[in-house]
Design an enzyme around this catalytic site. Structure first.
Site, mmCIF file in Angstrom:
data_model
loop_
_atom_site.group_PDB
_atom_site.id
_atom_site.type_symbol
_atom_site.label_atom_id
_atom_site.label_comp_id
_atom_site.label_asym_id
_atom_site.label_seq_id
_atom_site.Cartn_x
_atom_site.Cartn_y
_atom_site.Cartn_z
ATOM 1 N N THR A 21 0.631 -0.737 0.189
ATOM 2 C CA THR A 21 0.080 -0.182 -0.211
ATOM 3 C C THR A 21 0.735 0.952 -0.370
ATOM 4 O O THR A 21 1.388 1.632 0.886
ATOM 5 C CB THR A 21 -1.042 0.218 1.266
ATOM 6 O OG1 THR A 21 -2.144 -1.365 1.143
ATOM 7 C CG2 THR A 21 -2.118 1.236 1.321
ATOM 8 N N LYS B 121 0.361 5.591 7.662
ATOM 9 C CA LYS B 121 1.149 6.034 6.574
ATOM 10 C C LYS B 121 -0.150 6.281 5.865
ATOM 11 O O LYS B 121 -0.433 6.241 4.856
ATOM 12 C CB LYS B 121 2.056 4.519 7.253
ATOM 13 C CG LYS B 121 2.569 4.607 5.452
ATOM 14 C CD LYS B 121 2.283 3.567 5.140
ATOM 15 C CE LYS B 121 2.127 2.273 4.325
ATOM 16 N NZ LYS B 121 2.024 1.761 3.414
ATOM 17 N N LYS C 258 -7.161 0.836 -2.899
ATOM 18 C CA LYS C 258 -7.162 0.840 -1.346
ATOM 19 C C LYS C 258 -7.142 1.764 -0.277
ATOM 20 O O LYS C 258 -7.460 1.559 0.892
ATOM 21 C CB LYS C 258 -5.940 0.829 -1.113
ATOM 22 C CG LYS C 258 -4.692 -0.198 -0.015
ATOM 23 C CD LYS C 258 -6.005 -1.864 0.415
ATOM 24 C CE LYS C 258 -5.333 -1.490 1.805
ATOM 25 N NZ LYS C 258 -3.986 -2.517 2.355
#
Length: 290
Positions: A97, A240, A172
């Site tokens: 990701t 993150k 995502k």
């Protein structure tokens, strides 16, 4: 069957690479901590490379599953990077990701060397990786994706192309945005039940059968009630990801007020020493306050 390299043997990558080997592919692995790669080879067979380049040499497909933008650049580029070992016509499939920007940058570098690129971030957690039941959201050219999909199927419950390069990463982000609000809502619900003197498990048994039901409720409520927060995706990694979401939202003009708020709640959890707790630890923040 194909010759495949897998770069990054964390809690997700380790079992994913195992599924590829079990499916009959010829797998070579690389991990920054070499002992992890040695353990994988001892368990699953296959081979290991000392560098990403060495692991990728001769591979038809190179799968990456590392930590962040910088980690991905490191394993892909430079004299010891995967691109340096890949031949024209090979395909890199990235399961990390990361930002859509680094995805597009690396895809452009790959294209310059005649290498295909699919951004393919994953969802389903450690259990999904171990059970070969991940949701894989992909971006890339249709013909390149069509070649990569049968390889990805070794560990996928569902694998879909959503558009061109970067579409997988954007999808995502949608996933993480939805999860952030769900986990906060579940945390507040359980906290409310407890403060009211109700049996949290009994409450979930009832409400999970109605409109409130969700994956998070089904698989996380009991560990949350048991004050156990080592069952999945870490808060540090979620922050993150949410940073990517919020940065991208600014770029495209999207409004994410709930996501921004939950990101700050996760920051509180980090300050409590819970950076490695799983994302359901938002409940811990609420119980601490009472």
């Amino acid at each position: 069957m194909a010759k495949v390299a897998f770069l990054g043997l964390g809690v997700m990558g380790y079992p994913m690479a195992g599924h590829l080997q079990a499916a009959g592919h010829e797998v070579t692995v690389y991990n920054r901590t070499a002992s992890k790669a040695e353990a994988w080879v001892k368990q699953h067979g296959g081979a290991m490379g000392k560098t990403p380049r060495e692991a990728a040499e001769g591979a038809e497909f190179v799968m990456t599953c590392v930590g962040n933008d910088d980690d991905l650049r490191s394993v892909c580029t430079g004299k010891d990077g995967a691109f340096a070992g890949m031949e024209e016509g090979a395909i890199l499939v990235d399961h990390t990701t990361v930002s859509a920007k680094v995805t597009r940058d690396l895809a452009a570098i790959a294209a310059g060397g005649g290498i295909g690129y699919v951004d393919a971030p994953i969802s389903g957690g450690q259990a999904g990786a171990e059970n070969g039941a991940l949701s894989v959201m992909c971006g890339g050219e249709e013909d390149i994706f069509a070649r990569a999909e049968p390889i990805i199927d070794a560990y996928a419950k569902i694998c879909r192309r959503l558009g061109g390069i970067g579409a997988g990463q954007i999808t995502k982000m949608c996933n993480q945005i939805a999860i952030a609000g769900l986990v906060q809502g579940l945390s507040e619900s359980l906290h409310f039940a407890q403060q009211a003197g109700l049996d949290g498990a009994a409450v979930v048994e009832v409400i999970s059968q109605g409109a409130a039901g969700s994956w998070q409720m089904q698989y996380r409520y009991q560990t949350m009630l048991d004050d156990e927060f080592d069952h999945g995706f870490a808060v540090d990694w979620m922050r993150k990801d949410l940073d990517i979401c919020l940065t991208t939202a600014d770029e495209i003009g999207a409004s994410l007020p709930v996501t921004a708020l939950v990101d700050q709640f996760y920051k509180d959890v980090q300050r409590m020493g819970g950076g490695r707790w799983d994302t359901s630890s938002l409940l811990k923040r609420l119980t601490r306050e009472n």
